[in-house]
Design an enzyme around this catalytic site. Sequence first.
Site, mmCIF file in Angstrom:
data_model
loop_
_atom_site.group_PDB
_atom_site.id
_atom_site.type_symbol
_atom_site.label_atom_id
_atom_site.label_comp_id
_atom_site.label_asym_id
_atom_site.label_seq_id
_atom_site.Cartn_x
_atom_site.Cartn_y
_atom_site.Cartn_z
ATOM 1 N N GLY A 15 0.828 -1.210 0.000
ATOM 2 C CA GLY A 15 0.000 0.000 0.000
ATOM 3 C C GLY A 15 0.866 1.265 0.000
ATOM 4 N N ASN A 121 -3.584 -12.143 -1.136
ATOM 5 C CA ASN A 121 -3.473 -13.591 -1.382
ATOM 6 C C ASN A 121 -4.373 -14.415 -0.469
ATOM 7 O OD1 ASN A 121 -1.649 -14.273 -3.477
ATOM 8 N ND2 ASN A 121 0.061 -13.494 -2.245
ATOM 9 N N ARG A 152 8.503 -11.159 -13.547
ATOM 10 C CA ARG A 152 9.596 -11.982 -12.999
ATOM 11 C C ARG A 152 10.208 -12.835 -14.112
ATOM 12 N NH1 ARG A 152 6.319 -13.226 -7.405
ATOM 13 N NH2 ARG A 152 7.274 -11.526 -6.219
ATOM 14 N N HIS A 176 -2.319 -17.851 -9.439
ATOM 15 C CA HIS A 176 -1.083 -17.322 -8.869
ATOM 16 C C HIS A 176 -0.674 -18.277 -7.764
ATOM 17 C CE1 HIS A 176 1.871 -14.445 -7.606
ATOM 18 N NE2 HIS A 176 1.331 -14.277 -6.426
#
Length: 320
Positions: A15, A121, A152, A176
């Site tokens: 954040g 997540n 990545r 993910h």
Amino acid sequence: MARNKIALIGSGMIGGTLAHMIGLKELGDVVMFDIAEGIPQGKGLDIAQSSPVEGFDARVTGVNDYSGIEGADVCIVTAGVPRKPGMSRDDLLGINLKVMEQVGAGIKKYAPKAFVICITNPLDAMVWALQKFSGLPKSHVVGMAGVLDSARFRYFLAEEFKVSVEDVTAFVLGGHGDTMVPLTRYSTVAGIPLPDLVKMGWTSKEKLEKIVQRTRDGGAEIVGLLKTGSAYYAPAASGIQMAEAYLRDKKRVLPCAAYLSGQYGVKDMYVGVPTVIGAGGVERVIEIDLNGAEQKMFDKSVESVAALCDACIGIAPNLG
Ligand code: A3D
């Protein structure tokens, strides 16, 4: 024209980084929300005080009440807990599902017209639950994971080939998690697909497989090094790319956790697929051809996301 209003639900590591980047890019005014008193206010003030030095005009404020996000154009959700070493993303489900319920209610009441990007997540299950809890249109609730996973992959490939990251494109599909599907066939250096680069002797199949595995483990590698939390610079940059695509109607083609209503044979689930993001939110889901092996990997990934959604229904039956 008034500035855009961007609400950050969760003012932790991601954040705070998001707020700073939004300022530097002058994407709009920022309201940081958190349940921790003083954190969003303190971070907001700190970032606002960097604006005269950096030369950006943006209000950055912090609140502990959802009324502060009223009328936001974009909400980026990172509220919840991150992983610690030894934890899987799925271990976060119970705690973060309750957080999504509160966040969904807050957004529904105060920012029902927003484009919502979920980062919390386990991503694919949390964005699915957040859409249901908030009741916002499915085109306006999306999950960030594919942009990060692809970044990545691109970074590792650029290092291997000793070329600019700008010239490497890559696609990572699926959930993910450990079952994500990096698609080598659709990943390129300046348009040359990876299998051709292997034929050209730029790398070997074995090295490519190692890079694919390092991409799958990309989050865990950083959790292991940091020991106290998970990655936040690259996740924030990835969320910003999605917000910018929406606010500037860029119609970027980005891999995102999008709601599927039959595409790829998947119904009522969020899974990572290529999408077009513009002023209409997720304007299109792109269905690419998968070969047998890719389809198998994708199906396995979908299965693990489905199991997480079932676990959510077990905790919150109203999601079913
Ligand atoms: P962290 O620095 O702990 O920030 C989370 C913030 O959420 C803290 O400030 C908490 O006070 C706040 N919070 C907790 N409960 C609530 C609530 N009910 N309402 C509002 N705020 C609350 O974590 P972080 O910023 O490093 O990570 C945030 C989330 O992103 C975690 O779930 C990570 O696992 C996830 N994450 C996802 C990716 C993806 O690629 C999808 C990558 C990295 C991290």
